[in-house]
Every structure is written in structure tokens, then in C-alpha cells.
Design an enzyme around this catalytic site. Sequence first.
Site, mmCIF file in Angstrom:
data_model
loop_
_atom_site.group_PDB
_atom_site.id
_atom_site.type_symbol
_atom_site.label_atom_id
_atom_site.label_comp_id
_atom_site.label_asym_id
_atom_site.label_seq_id
_atom_site.Cartn_x
_atom_site.Cartn_y
_atom_site.Cartn_z
ATOM 1 N N HIS A 38 -1.950 6.039 8.424
ATOM 2 C CA HIS A 38 -1.073 4.952 8.849
ATOM 3 C C HIS A 38 0.403 5.316 8.649
ATOM 4 C CE1 HIS A 38 -0.146 0.589 9.437
ATOM 5 N NE2 HIS A 38 0.886 0.896 8.666
ATOM 6 N N GLU A 39 0.751 5.730 7.445
ATOM 7 C CA GLU A 39 2.172 6.023 7.177
ATOM 8 C C GLU A 39 2.627 7.222 7.993
ATOM 9 O OE1 GLU A 39 3.415 3.584 5.778
ATOM 10 O OE2 GLU A 39 1.579 2.804 4.894
ATOM 11 N N HIS A 75 3.351 6.245 11.531
ATOM 12 C CA HIS A 75 4.622 5.524 11.671
ATOM 13 C C HIS A 75 5.772 6.458 12.037
ATOM 14 C CE1 HIS A 75 4.151 1.312 10.799
ATOM 15 N NE2 HIS A 75 3.718 1.458 9.565
ATOM 16 N N GLY A 122 0.806 -1.213 0.000
ATOM 17 C CA GLY A 122 0.000 0.000 0.000
ATOM 18 C C GLY A 122 0.841 1.266 0.000
ATOM 19 N N ALA A 123 1.785 1.324 0.930
ATOM 20 C CA ALA A 123 2.618 2.516 1.049
ATOM 21 C C ALA A 123 3.759 2.240 2.018
ATOM 22 C CB ALA A 123 1.802 3.705 1.546
ATOM 23 N N GLU A 162 6.589 4.089 4.935
ATOM 24 C CA GLU A 162 6.747 5.219 5.852
ATOM 25 C C GLU A 162 8.154 5.813 5.920
ATOM 26 O OE1 GLU A 162 6.176 1.967 6.827
ATOM 27 O OE2 GLU A 162 7.326 1.479 8.636
HETATM 28 N N1 TRP Z 1 5.759 -0.621 6.376
HETATM 29 C C1 TRP Z 1 4.786 -0.620 5.311
HETATM 30 C C2 TRP Z 1 3.473 -0.284 5.981
HETATM 31 O O1 TRP Z 1 2.793 -1.060 6.519
HETATM 32 C C3 TRP Z 1 4.680 -1.944 4.635
HETATM 33 C C4 TRP Z 1 5.403 -2.101 3.339
HETATM 34 C C5 TRP Z 1 5.387 -1.267 2.304
HETATM 35 C C6 TRP Z 1 6.177 -3.198 2.922
HETATM 36 N N2 TRP Z 1 6.115 -1.795 1.267
HETATM 37 C C7 TRP Z 1 6.588 -2.984 1.629
HETATM 38 C C8 TRP Z 1 6.549 -4.376 3.528
HETATM 39 C C9 TRP Z 1 7.338 -3.886 0.916
HETATM 40 C C10 TRP Z 1 7.307 -5.292 2.836
HETATM 41 C C11 TRP Z 1 7.704 -5.051 1.534
HETATM 42 O O2 TRP Z 1 3.123 0.820 6.118
HETATM 43 ZN ZN ZN Z 2 2.685 0.002 8.509
#
Ligand code: TRP
Ligand code: ZN
Length: 890
Positions: free
Chosen positions: A299-300, A303, A263-264, A266
Site C-alpha cells: 500500500h505505502e 502510494h 498503520g503506516a 507514504e
Molecule cells: N496515508 C496513510 C495511509 O493510508 C494514512 C495515515 C498514516 C494517516 N498516518 C496517518 C492519516 C495519520 C492520518 C493521520 O497509507
Molecule cells: Zn494510504
Amino acid sequence: MREGTNTVVRREDYTAPAYWIRTVDLCFELDPAKTLVINKMTVERNADRPAEPMRLDGEDLNLTRVLVNGESVSFRVENDQLVLDTLPDGSFSLEIRTTCAPEKNTQLSGLYTSGGGFFTQCEAQGFRRITYFLDRPDVMAVFTVTLKADKAKYPVLLSNGNLLEQAELPNGRHMAKWHDPFPKPSYLFALVAANLVAREQKIRSRSGRDHLLQVYVRAGDLDKTEHAMNSLIASVAWDEARFGLSLDLERFMVVAVSDFNMGAMENKGLNIFNTKYVLANPATATDVDYAGIESVVGHEYFHNWTGNRVTCRDWFQLSLKEGLTVFRDQEFSQDLAGSPSARAVKRIDDVRALRQFQFPEDAGPMAHPVRPDSYQAIDNFYTATVYEKGAEVVRMQHTLVGREGFAKGMALYFQRHDGQAVTCDDFAQAIADANPGSELAARLPQFKRWYSQAGTPRVKALGRYDAPSRTYTLLLEQHSLPSTGQPSKEPYVIPVAMGLVSREGRPLPLQLEGEAAPVGTDRVLVLAEARQFFTFVNVDSEPVPSLLRGFSAPVTLEAPLADDDLLTLLAHDPDPFNRWEAGQRLALNRLLAAVQAGGELSVDEAFVGAMRSVLRHPELDAAFKELVLTLPGEGYLAEQLDVVDPQRIHAVRESMKQQLAQALRDDWAWAFEAHQVSGGYSPDPVSSGRRALANLALANLVQDAALRGDAVWPGKALQRFKDAGNMTDRFGALAALVNAHAELAAPALQRFHAHFKDEPLVIDKWFALQAGAPERDGSVFARAKALLAHPDFSLRNPNRARSLLMPLCLNNPAAFHRTDAAGYVFWADRVIEIDSINPQLASRLARALDRWKQLAEPYRSAAREAISRVAAKPDLSPDVREIVTRALQD
Ligand code: TRP
Ligand code: ZN
């Protein structure tokens, strides 16, 4: 090439690193075919560890130079690691030069190209694909980054932190230099070099500091950034208001990219987002898309404190940041929603997702604790268990210490651990220590079993009313089934929020034996033994128990409530969650009985009447009504059964849908007309709830009409599809046709494609709608298969690949599970094909057959054969290898 296959990493093997990297000075000469990376580090031996060689992680890199204190040294490259045997004592400089090929990076981990720009994704282990490093989250360094690239092609050069300097270079190139003052682990590094434009907003925080917020997108997409920016502004304000956590950088950037695995992400000060979670305008995005953007932007952003300022010691602690941050984004969306009813709608959505994705995970071969004990590919552990169940574990702590107590706990957590890489234990300890008198503090070691034991516990409830003594005794029992590697389990601490309701629907005062007076009409019982009695006194009449209000624990509740009890709760429970739950139970009981009886179902007047009263209720919100009138999903139904025949479940559920469509025909017509939204589009909870209910009504009306050969409602749906003023209404009308009326659907689909051919996110919806349509005669599967060859389809773009494959293989059991096994053959072929392009994407798809052992024949044998065929491939990625190996175990 692929080393490390079958290597298991264990939590108990954690040791601190032998070296620290204090600063990193990175210089990038960006070129799609061959990018040069010069990495100058200051390194220090960790004096707490015995002397040992320095082992730096690297993957798919060409190494050209290694200098220690400016001198060349001898080194070895061993199993993807660069090993330096002789190093100076104390602190020294280490310079490493490598090249990589971003345009060949189809995995989208590390540095890659997308749409003519450069982007990075480093979590969890992508930084090692950029340069050699101690690529683990407990090594935190201060980064300075210089980017050099062609100015015309890549006018925007971004990295974490603050911009120090920008300059022109010879040959049409330019440079930018960034500095991030906060020490961070390598997984939070990011860079972007691309042709982008930004929406900008200056804000002043509560503490009076000024910040610049930027949302970067491609030039044509600026008109789709307003909602993301508004969500970001709201996120900054919310974290200050609710937790006293402020933005700690002058500049906060969000960048949208169309090729992205998740999704995205951080990255400190430079969040990188899947376009799906940034771009929206009323013409292209639905209400659900708008809500997704709000959650993910929140969410991001959240973080930045829970993940970045305090990070994870090792990847087993992933839920430390993810569970907590999901909890925070859920609370954010609830707080923004405002009214108690709108909050409950969000809670119901979250619980539905938990049951649909996490419960099956916890019952299948990938079952793992919120804090896993081992992994082969860490990317496989970005799961519903770590995220969503992890959020429930945080929520239970919140419930046990209260809202204020939790805020105090968070404050203590940051006071103790700001700038550190810590564990889930550290988090729970801080929440407990800040609340010394709480149930959490009293039972912390036992509570932490939520982190260490896998599986969904079952809670059995039995109530007995004794009229002469006016007491009501509630017996609560907990029980957990074994899961892989965990043959037996210890009792959990389970907060059971509850109330008692009279037969007439009145909330009753709650006074436990031994208490001097009633304590309200809503309270939390703490179940901490295998079985416990709770006796309520001064109960005037036999009550209906309303248990696990708001879904206060991630358990399966078995309460043998009779239809009458459920009807009472559906009509009167003051807790909206349990009101919804009662409706789901009424439907579930009937569906399960029909499935077990061989497939015949005929809905009774009591059930129809109850659904009608909800639909016609003068006070309930439309969004809530839509949730009550949506039947439990096929996946959730399957989880209630020991042996699963997906076709039978589908047939029974469709039959109930059809009968409700018919029995409530006039009510649906009323609901459709009464919930039109006029005026400009706004994604607020009230308008979106009305649109959701109108769309559900329309789907029912078209389905019912199609069966009767009536052309009126299908015609209305087609008209609405053409005239709609926003994507929610347009897509709702299109879906109603696709689901029930093949003749009108075909030209509508064509028209939709032609109209939106330049909007990739809308074309994703177009694929997803067709692959997710209710299967009737095999035509949905056939069409999905044919769509593979559509000129717009591609396995290289994750959004596009997912748009066709996930709805079909993970969310459309009747299309996927076929007696001729064609669905499984299709699945195996795609898993193998995608694995050679993008292992992370392939291993998500690989999980579609996780629950194969639960299937009835002939599905079960055919599924095993398909999984075995994938497992027999010699050069699988570690990601897919781990999934199929676990699926075939014991
Ligand atoms: N830390 C990210 C989130 O949950 C998760 C994430 C984004 C991720 N891209 C990724 C995890 C690629 C593993 C691989 O906000
Ligand atoms: Zn996250």
C-alpha cells in the site's frame, strides 16, 4: 489553545492558494525539549488570484523570527495563522524561525520522540506543527533538509529523497543534508533521527535502473525484517509488471516506529511504519500479521505513484489516493496469492472487512460520501468509507472497462496528471476517456454518484422461469435509504456480475433476449435504472441465479433464495465468492430467525450436512473451508436488524457455534489432524490456510470438550500451545483455551506473558486476546478493566491502548453492552482520558457507540447518557467533538 472547534470546512468553498511555495530549505537543530527549525522558502504570488495577505498555518509553535527578502517585516498571529499583510510583488524569500518541543508531543502528529528517537507524521495537517507553512496538498515544493543532532544518540539522520552530504559537527553532533527532487505537498515531508540499523537490498528494475531498498529498525529487531523486505521487493516488481510504474528514486527507505497513530505513512522515499506492519518472524508473528505486512508495505509503496506523483487537490479528494491505493494493494495481494481459490480467499477477507466496518459506518451518524462534502477534523475522515468503499468504487470502474481497459486508463491518468494535485473527477474521467466504448464512458456522470451519495444501496432481485418459452426473467431493483444531509438519492450504475446454475449445479449459457448466441456462462449486467428486467432465453430448466459474483458492487443484495437454492450454490457455484456467500446466507437466515423468535436455536441436519460436506470436501482449499465454517460476525448480524439486543445476538451465535462444534465433532477432529503443517514456517496461502483450519478445528474441539467435561482436547491444546513451532499455532492454541477453558487458560496466559515480555507486539496480542474473548458471565469485561492497571498497560502507546480498548469496545459486543451500563461508563472515561493525550486515538475509540440509536433498551438510553457525558466536556478536541456531536444529532 484549541481553536477551530466546530469550524466546518466545505468542499464547495475550495479556492486555489493565494501564494505558491516553490522551494523549502529546512534546517533542524534537533533537541527533544526544544528543537529549532529554520525554514527558508521561495514564495510567489498566485497571479490568478486577487491580491490578499499570506496566511501560514501553524500549531503549538514558538515563533522567533520572520524575514522577507532578508529583512524583518511586520506580522500578526491570528487563530493559529501567521499573517503577512504587505509582501513584495512577484517572487520573494521568506524565512521563519520557530521552536517546538518534540518530547511533549503526545499527539504523534508533527515532530515527536519515540523510543529515544525523533520521527514525524505530517498527514494530514502535522507539518504546521513543525513550522509555519501553506499546509495544504495543492501547494507543492522542492524540499532540501538539513538535520543536526547528537551523533551518539541519533546516529541515523534521514529525510526524503537523496543524501547530499554528511559531516561531523563540534560538541559530538553531526549533520546530514537531503534533497528531494520531486515537488511535493507538506504532508509527504518526513524526517527520522534515531539509533537504528537497516536491512539493505540492492535491486535492478525492469528498466535497468539500480535502487537501494532499506528497512530501518532498532538494533534487536533486524531478524524480523525479512518479510517486510521481501514484500517491498515484490511491490516494486508488481507495479512495474501490472501498471508499468517504476521506482523513481535511487533509494527507498522504510522506517519502523513503535508509537504511531495509524498503520503506516507514504512520505516520499521515506515511508514511516508502525512496527506492527514491519516486524515479523515465525516465533512472534501470525499468518494474519504476515499478510498485514505484505498489504501495508505494498500500500505505502504504491502510494509513490497514486498519492505522491499525483496527489490530492484538497482533503475532500482523499479517496483519490486512498481508495485507489487500497484497490491496488488488494490486487497486489491477490496476484501474489496466485490460484483462483487463494485469490477468492483474499477477496472474501476484504469483503468481510467492508461489511464489518464500512456498512455500519454508512448506516450511522458518521455516514459520508466517498468524497465528503464537509468536515470538522480531517483526521476523522480516514475512514472505511474513504478507504474500503473507495476501493470498491475503483474496482467497479475496473469491472466496467476490464483489466486491460483499466490499465490504459491508469496510463492516461499519469500522462495527464503526473506532478499535479487533482480530484476524483479527474481520475474517473481518465479511466472513461481511455475506454470510449465502455459502459463507464457512456454513463460517467451517473456513475460518479458513487462518489457523492452516502449509504449502502440495496439491490432486490426476483427471478421467474417460464418453462414453455424457456425464458428466465430477472428483475433487479435498486433502492437507497436517506442518510444525514441526503434525504433522497438517485439511482447508481451497479455492475452485477452473475451466472445461472442448473439445479444439478451446471453453469448455464447466458443469452439475453435479442442476442444471437450465448455469451459465456459468466457476465456483468449493468443496473442503471431504479428497476430493470433482464430476460435470458434458451434456458433449459429452472436455474438458480448466482448474483453479484465476486461482490461486484458494494451493495446489500436481497435475493429471496430458498434453502435448496443456497445449498445448490454452496455445493456447486463456479464462483468461489458466491459459494462462500451461500454458506453465510444459510447461517444468517437461521441466526436471524432465532434472534427474532426470542433466542432459541437448534441447527437442522440440512445445514449441518452442508457444513460437513464443505469441511470434508476433497478439493476445496483449507483456507476457503475455514472461511465457510466461520459464522457471520455479531456486528454483521446486528446490521441486518432494526433493533439490536447485543446479548441476544451473542447468545444465539454462541449457541450455533456450540451445536456445530458438537455435531461435527468427528469432522473437526479429522480436520485438525489432517491439516498439520510440517517443515519450516512459510506464510504462503496454502500453509497459512491449513493452519487457519486446524486452529478453527481446535477451537471447536476444545469448546465442545469443555462443555462435556472432557479433558482430552483441552490437554492437547495446552500441549500444542507449549510445543508450537510458530506463533500462528501457539496463539491459536492459546485462543482455544482462553475462549473455552478458564482453568487451563490462566497458567497458559501467564506463561505466554513471561516468555514474550520483551516483545511489545506480542504483548499487544496478549491484551487483545483477553479483551476480545467471548463473554459469558461478565468476567471478560471485569478482566479487561483490571488489565488497565497492569504494569505493561499504557494509554500513551497507541498500539497498546488499542490492544485492550478496541477488541473490547468495538469487537466484543457481549462484553461491552451491559445492562448495568458499566461498559459505557468505562468507554466514556477512556475517551475523555485519551483525548487529552492523543485526540486522533481518542476519536477512533469514540466511534464505538456510533450505532447507539439502533440498540434496544436499556442499552440505548444508557449509551446516550454516556455519549452526552463526553459531549458535555468543555475542552474536547475537535476530533472527538465532531464524533459525539454527530452521534447525538437529530
Ligand atoms: N496515508 C496513510 C495511509 O493510508 C494514512 C495515515 C498514516 C494517516 N498516518 C496517518 C492519516 C495519520 C492520518 C493521520 O497509507
Ligand atoms: Zn494510504
